[in-house]
Design a protein around this motif. Structure first.
Motif, PDB file in Angstrom:
ATOM      1  N   PHE A 167      -8.576 -49.418   1.492  1.00 39.41           N
ATOM      2  CA  PHE A 167      -7.581 -48.434   1.096  1.00 39.41           C
ATOM      3  C   PHE A 167      -7.281 -47.400   2.183  1.00 39.41           C
ATOM      4  O   PHE A 167      -6.513 -46.478   1.964  1.00 39.41           O
ATOM      5  CB  PHE A 167      -8.023 -47.729  -0.189  1.00 39.41           C
ATOM      6  CG  PHE A 167      -7.819 -48.577  -1.415  1.00 39.41           C
ATOM      7  CD1 PHE A 167      -6.639 -48.502  -2.139  1.00 39.41           C
ATOM      8  CD2 PHE A 167      -8.795 -49.466  -1.837  1.00 39.41           C
ATOM      9  CE1 PHE A 167      -6.439 -49.284  -3.265  1.00 39.41           C
ATOM     10  CE2 PHE A 167      -8.611 -50.261  -2.955  1.00 39.41           C
ATOM     11  CZ  PHE A 167      -7.425 -50.163  -3.680  1.00 39.41           C
ATOM     12  N   GLY A 168      -7.907 -47.508   3.340  1.00 42.26           N
ATOM     13  CA  GLY A 168      -7.553 -46.641   4.441  1.00 42.26           C
ATOM     14  C   GLY A 168      -7.952 -45.198   4.264  1.00 42.26           C
ATOM     15  O   GLY A 168      -7.424 -44.317   4.921  1.00 42.26           O
ATOM     16  N   GLN A 169      -8.892 -44.918   3.379  1.00 36.66           N
ATOM     17  CA  GLN A 169      -9.380 -43.564   3.164  1.00 36.66           C
ATOM     18  C   GLN A 169     -10.904 -43.593   3.175  1.00 36.66           C
ATOM     19  O   GLN A 169     -11.517 -44.604   2.830  1.00 36.66           O
ATOM     20  CB  GLN A 169      -8.906 -43.009   1.828  1.00 36.66           C
ATOM     21  CG  GLN A 169      -7.509 -42.390   1.861  1.00 36.66           C
ATOM     22  CD  GLN A 169      -7.428 -41.229   2.825  1.00 36.66           C
ATOM     23  OE1 GLN A 169      -6.656 -41.268   3.769  1.00 36.66           O
ATOM     24  NE2 GLN A 169      -8.200 -40.202   2.597  1.00 36.66           N
ATOM     25  N   SER A 170     -11.498 -42.457   3.502  1.00 28.75           N
ATOM     26  CA  SER A 170     -12.955 -42.385   3.557  1.00 28.75           C
ATOM     27  C   SER A 170     -13.525 -42.168   2.151  1.00 28.75           C
ATOM     28  O   SER A 170     -14.216 -41.189   1.888  1.00 28.75           O
ATOM     29  CB  SER A 170     -13.390 -41.241   4.478  1.00 28.75           C
ATOM     30  OG  SER A 170     -12.800 -40.020   4.051  1.00 28.75           O
ATOM     31  N   VAL A 383      -5.810 -58.215   6.008  1.00 28.56           N
ATOM     32  CA  VAL A 383      -5.723 -57.628   7.340  1.00 28.56           C
ATOM     33  C   VAL A 383      -4.473 -56.758   7.379  1.00 28.56           C
ATOM     34  O   VAL A 383      -3.433 -57.117   6.835  1.00 28.56           O
ATOM     35  CB  VAL A 383      -5.708 -58.709   8.439  1.00 28.56           C
ATOM     36  CG1 VAL A 383      -4.530 -59.651   8.260  1.00 28.56           C
ATOM     37  CG2 VAL A 383      -5.684 -58.070   9.826  1.00 28.56           C
ATOM     38  N   GLY A 384      -4.586 -55.589   8.000  1.00 31.40           N
ATOM     39  CA  GLY A 384      -3.419 -54.717   8.026  1.00 31.40           C
ATOM     40  C   GLY A 384      -3.697 -53.408   8.724  1.00 31.40           C
ATOM     41  O   GLY A 384      -4.728 -53.226   9.368  1.00 31.40           O
ATOM     42  N   GLY A 385      -2.777 -52.485   8.589  1.00 32.37           N
ATOM     43  CA  GLY A 385      -2.884 -51.168   9.206  1.00 32.37           C
ATOM     44  C   GLY A 385      -2.410 -50.091   8.253  1.00 32.37           C
ATOM     45  O   GLY A 385      -1.582 -50.333   7.370  1.00 32.37           O
ATOM     46  N   TYR A 386      -2.943 -48.885   8.434  1.00 35.19           N
ATOM     47  CA  TYR A 386      -2.631 -47.767   7.549  1.00 35.19           C
ATOM     48  C   TYR A 386      -2.475 -46.502   8.384  1.00 35.19           C
ATOM     49  O   TYR A 386      -3.292 -46.219   9.268  1.00 35.19           O
ATOM     50  CB  TYR A 386      -3.754 -47.589   6.525  1.00 35.19           C
ATOM     51  CG  TYR A 386      -3.617 -46.394   5.624  1.00 35.19           C
ATOM     52  CD1 TYR A 386      -4.333 -45.216   5.865  1.00 35.19           C
ATOM     53  CD2 TYR A 386      -2.764 -46.429   4.532  1.00 35.19           C
ATOM     54  CE1 TYR A 386      -4.207 -44.120   5.038  1.00 35.19           C
ATOM     55  CE2 TYR A 386      -2.632 -45.326   3.699  1.00 35.19           C
ATOM     56  CZ  TYR A 386      -3.351 -44.173   3.954  1.00 35.19           C
ATOM     57  OH  TYR A 386      -3.217 -43.091   3.134  1.00 35.19           O
ATOM     58  N   PHE A 387      -1.409 -45.758   8.124  1.00 38.57           N
ATOM     59  CA  PHE A 387      -1.137 -44.504   8.829  1.00 38.57           C
ATOM     60  C   PHE A 387      -0.869 -43.408   7.812  1.00 38.57           C
ATOM     61  O   PHE A 387      -0.138 -43.615   6.838  1.00 38.57           O
ATOM     62  CB  PHE A 387       0.067 -44.673   9.752  1.00 38.57           C
ATOM     63  CG  PHE A 387       0.529 -43.384  10.382  1.00 38.57           C
ATOM     64  CD1 PHE A 387      -0.097 -42.883  11.514  1.00 38.57           C
ATOM     65  CD2 PHE A 387       1.600 -42.672   9.844  1.00 38.57           C
ATOM     66  CE1 PHE A 387       0.324 -41.698  12.093  1.00 38.57           C
ATOM     67  CE2 PHE A 387       2.026 -41.486  10.415  1.00 38.57           C
ATOM     68  CZ  PHE A 387       1.391 -40.995  11.550  1.00 38.57           C
ATOM     69  N   LEU A 388      -1.463 -42.218   8.034  1.00 44.06           N
ATOM     70  CA  LEU A 388      -1.272 -41.084   7.144  1.00 44.06           C
ATOM     71  C   LEU A 388      -1.053 -39.821   7.965  1.00 44.06           C
ATOM     72  O   LEU A 388      -1.846 -39.505   8.858  1.00 44.06           O
ATOM     73  CB  LEU A 388      -2.493 -40.890   6.231  1.00 44.06           C
ATOM     74  CG  LEU A 388      -2.509 -39.624   5.364  1.00 44.06           C
ATOM     75  CD1 LEU A 388      -1.375 -39.647   4.339  1.00 44.06           C
ATOM     76  CD2 LEU A 388      -3.857 -39.473   4.670  1.00 44.06           C
ATOM     77  N   TYR A 389       0.033 -39.112   7.672  1.00 42.00           N
ATOM     78  CA  TYR A 389       0.314 -37.821   8.290  1.00 42.00           C
ATOM     79  C   TYR A 389       0.360 -36.759   7.194  1.00 42.00           C
ATOM     80  O   TYR A 389       0.992 -36.955   6.147  1.00 42.00           O
ATOM     81  CB  TYR A 389       1.648 -37.849   9.036  1.00 42.00           C
ATOM     82  CG  TYR A 389       2.106 -36.475   9.485  1.00 42.00           C
ATOM     83  CD1 TYR A 389       1.605 -35.904  10.646  1.00 42.00           C
ATOM     84  CD2 TYR A 389       3.022 -35.748   8.723  1.00 42.00           C
ATOM     85  CE1 TYR A 389       2.008 -34.639  11.053  1.00 42.00           C
ATOM     86  CE2 TYR A 389       3.428 -34.488   9.125  1.00 42.00           C
ATOM     87  CZ  TYR A 389       2.922 -33.934  10.284  1.00 42.00           C
ATOM     88  OH  TYR A 389       3.316 -32.692  10.681  1.00 42.00           O
TER      89      TYR A 389
END
Length: 409
Positions: A167-170, A383-389
């Protein structure tokens, strides 16, 4: 009199370049732990479904699978079960799911933890939660936005254990994912529900689903929730009248558009908005001279306001061997709090500590791409990528003193 003014502005960006999950390798340890625990795969969707032996479909690790085959500790709760238990917002799930705890912090923040791991610094907007909340897979950034009401739910999934890889979060404790209903191109329909109660309680919910073409449908839901305060705040000027605390005045809306031009491609655009304008929580001081628990001896008005907007686009393309997905989101949260910090009136305390405002603002943009395997072959992957601003803002004004007239602004 001592006055204090504090302003803080935080700017934070986070990028996780890629996450890779192999169900037979990266999650092997977690799956073994899940199968070894008593609550490994809890079927809370409905006793009737479980008894009938029907397969329960869950999203889990970004791909649909049955609850029985999910290689992790997960609880899936259907909308009917939530409605029967009067679970209308996140805090109502406290104790409802094994290992999940939801509590109030300072009356306007939700502290969520799974197996004891949660949001230990909820007043710090830049802190990352140990347990995160998602709507249709979109991470809800602001801890203040967790006060919103559930709307047009299909089910809620609670995943226990570290979920940061997928989920791209800690989220070391786990995540809560509220999955909403999609527009239906097969039928025109809707529903209206009205609930009434004491303290002038009114909850009205209306939903309408409209198929526009064979490949396009729209679905909208609106909910209004109101009731008078359960307690009254005394010590205020007569101009405030009967100032009720623990009241509710909320509006929730959601609009979703689904386009499926072929069996291999779908695009869903969703926007939802929640607003609350209330008098604050009834928090009684232990030294309050009034023995009535529903009379709060405070002489500074409490106020709580929240505006939350979320829009996201979910695009999916079936490549045969796998499904390519793009999830783009934007969210905006504005929160205003006005607090009698000392929780007593001047006559009882001989001093005052008040906050004319504690304002919080969060603007966030996220982009996710992932490719998930199809079928039940020997190899399952994501497989993928996650970006958060994130753009985070806090503006706080607090007054302390011993004179009998605290500033009003």
């Amino acid at each position: 009199m001592v006055s204090m003014r504090h302003k803080a502005r935080f700017l934070a960006g986070a990028m996780i370049p890629a996450f890779l999950g192999l169900s037979q390798t990266a999650h092997a340890a977690e799956a073994a732990d899940s199968l070894a625990t008593a609550d490994a795969a809890t079927v809370d969707v409905g006793a009737a479904e479980a008894d009938a032996g029907e397969e329960i479909i869950v999203t889990g690790e970004k791909q649909e699978t049955t609850l029985q085959r999910a290689p992790l500790a997960i609880t899936a709760i259907g909308a009917d079960r939530l409605a029967q238990s009067n679970v209308t917002q996140l805090i109502d799930m406290n104790g409802f799911v094994p290992g999940l705890t939801v509590a109030n912090s300072g009356s306007f923040v939700r502290v969520v933890s799974i197996r004891g791991v949660g949001y230990e610094a909820s007043d710090n907007l830049s802190a990352q939660p140990g347990t995160s909340f998602h709507i249709d897979g979109v991470y809800v950034v602001s801890p203040y936005a967790l006060q919103q009401d559930f709307l047009d739910l299909k089910r809620v999934e609670v995943l226990r254990g570290p979920q940061g890889t997928v989920f791209g979060q800690s989220a070391t404790g786990g995540i809560i994912n509220a999955i909403t209903e999609k527009p239906d191109m097969a039928k025109f329909g809707g529903s209206v529900q009205l609930e009434l109660g004491n303290y002038d309680l009114v909850r009205g919910t209306a939903t309408l689903n409209v198929p526009l073409t064979d490949t396009l449908a729209i679905r909208g839901t609106v909910q209004r929730y109101y009731h008078k305060g359960f307690a009254v705040q005394t010590g205020l000027a007569p101009s405030y009248g009967r100032y009720g605390l623990d009241d509710a005045d909320r509006l929730s809306t959601k609009l979703s558009l689904l386009w499926e031009p072929s069996d291999s491609f779908s695009a869903q655009l969703t926007a939802q908005y929640f607003t609350a304008d209330e008098n604050g929580a009834a928090q009684k001081h232990v030294a309050d001279p009034d023995p009535d628990p529903r009379r709060i001896s405070q002489d500074y008005p409490n106020k709580y306001q929240l505006d939350f907007f979320l829009a996201y686009a979910d695009l999916r393309y079936d490549l045969g061997f796998g499904t390519l997905k793009s999830l783009t989101s934007y969210q905006r949260t504005r929160n205003h709090n006005q607090i009698d910090v000392d929780r007593l009136n001047y006559a009882s305390l001989g001093a005052y500590d008040v906050q004319p405002y504690w304002d919080n603002g969060v603007d966030a943009f996220s982009q996710e791409f992932n490719l998930t395997s199809n079928g039940n072959g020997p190899l399952s992957y994501i497989v993928g990528g996650y970006f958060l601003y994130q753009n985070l803002k806090q503006d706080i004004l607090e007054y302390k003193g011993t004179d009998a007239t605290p500033p009003s602004t």
